[in-house]
Design an enzyme around this catalytic site. Structure first.
Site, PDB file in Angstrom:
ATOM      1  N   LYS A 129      -1.038   4.876   4.688  1.00  0.00           N
ATOM      2  CA  LYS A 129      -1.783   4.054   5.373  1.00  0.00           C
ATOM      3  C   LYS A 129      -1.508   3.699   6.926  1.00  0.00           C
ATOM      4  CE  LYS A 129      -4.251  -0.610   4.619  1.00  0.00           C
ATOM      5  NZ  LYS A 129      -5.462   0.180   4.843  1.00  0.00           N
ATOM      6  N   HIS A 132       0.769  -1.156   0.041  1.00  0.00           N
ATOM      7  CA  HIS A 132      -0.026   0.026   0.047  1.00  0.00           C
ATOM      8  C   HIS A 132       0.945   1.297  -0.068  1.00  0.00           C
ATOM      9  CE1 HIS A 132      -3.250  -2.691   1.026  1.00  0.00           C
ATOM     10  NE2 HIS A 132      -4.131  -1.932   0.726  1.00  0.00           N
TER      11      HIS A 132
END
Ligand SMILES: NC(=O)C1=CN([C@@H]2O[C@H](COP(=O)(O)OP(=O)(O)OC[C@H]3O[C@@H](n4cnc5c(N)ncnc54)[C@H](OP(=O)(O)O)[C@@H]3O)[C@@H](O)[C@H]2O)C=CC1
Ligand SMILES: O=C(O)C1=N[C@H](C(=O)O)C[C@H](O)C1
Length: 264
Positions: free
Chosen positions: A157, A153
């Site tokens: 995040k 990701h």
């Protein structure tokens, strides 16, 4: 017409949800919950679409003053949980994309939704391809019980592992006997080298600028490996799932966890 509140409108997902709502005839924005810009209009916030709907810093006030059917939450685990509970208390159906709820929190909101007989959707991943990736992984685990999950990701995040990786591990767990993987005497010479452990399977989390949301589920067997991979290249990839959840949640009277329960 489905009247919708969006919590987290300035965020990457929240702003994509506003863009999606703007293009849909059956969804109407009636309010937003943010931690800035109390009582402003959405249209007055730079970069957001020209909605007249008001922004509220107080979630309770937003739920009371707007005639909402659905609250879409795309915030943080702490506030997502609070908003989900408040939404159910006010008779508004939550559609939650926010990840990082604990098992206890999930159980609590499931129970509340049952008590209120009010539909709710919590979907760790709204992308159709990601839902298929998880279902294929569950199927593969029947035949390949040795598996590791690699999720990748963007570096903004907050939660690790991702909600998608946790859900994938849960689905695989339903299919296979618990087992320890790797050498029984293996030792980490640097802590964390083997990743997080869920029921004997490992989850590895990568965070880098340039990434959006990606996952590989890698199975190993006799002389062969199988990799199931999904990539979200942008946040639009999640929006058909958000829209579908807003529509389907109106027909539900319990909480469903995972978009697979809504796809035909
Ligand atoms: N289910 C799915 O398919 C997907 C789920 N997600 C999940 O959605 C969530 C949001 O992700 P993303 O948009 O990337 O994150 P962002 O950080 O871009 O957005 C979160 C937004 O929530 C705001 N916020 C924080 N606290 C509050 C509060 N108390 N009330 C209202 N708003 C608040 C933040 O404000 P500020 O800017 O001031 O910090 C920010 O604007 C994450 O949990 C992520 O894992 C993400 C992608 C897909
Ligand atoms: O934070 C994100 O970006 C994403 N979060 C969800 C998760 O934790 O699985 C869904 C998707 O992977 C994007």
């Amino acid at each position: 017409m489905i009247n919708v509140i969006v919590a987290g409108p300035r965020g990457k997902m929240g702003s994509a949800a506003l863009d999606m709502i703007e293009g849909e005839d059956n969804l109407q924005l009636v309010g937003c919950i943010d931690r800035k810009n109390d009582q402003s209009r959405v249209k007055d916030i730079e970069g957001l679409p020209p909605f007249e709907a008001k922004i509220y810093e107080d979630a309770e006030q937003c739920l009371k003053e707007t005639d909402a059917d659905v609250l879409i939450d795309l915030t943080t685990p702490e506030f997502g949980y609070k908003h989900t509970k408040a939404s159910l208390e006010h008779g508004v159906r939550p559609v939650v994309g926010t990840t990082g709820f604990t098992e206890e929190q999930l159980q609590e909101v499931t129970k509340l939704s049952e008590e209120k007989k009010l539909g709710a959707v919590i979907a760790p991943n709204f992308a159709t391809g990601a839902v298929l990736m998880m279902q294929f992984a569950k199927w593969a685990a029947k035949h390949f019980p040795d598996v590791e999950i690699i999720e990748k990701h963007h570096d903004q995040k907050l939660d690790a592992p991702s909600g998608t990786a946790v859900k994938t591990a849960q689905l695989i767990k339903e299919e296979r006997e618990r087992k320890s993987q790797g050498h029984p005497e293996e030792k980490e010479t640097i802590e964390g080298a083997r990743g997080a452990d869920v029921d004997g399977m490992k989850i590895h989390s990568m965070r880098l600028p340039g990434l959006v949301a990606h996952q590989e589920v890698v199975f190993g067997g006799d002389g062969q490996t199988l990799t199931i991979q999904h990539d979200s290249m942008n946040r639009a990839s999640f929006m058909s799932g958000v829209k579908l959840s807003c529509e389907k949640v109106m027909e539900l009277d319990t909480l469903v966890y995972g978009l697979e329960h809504l796809l035909e």
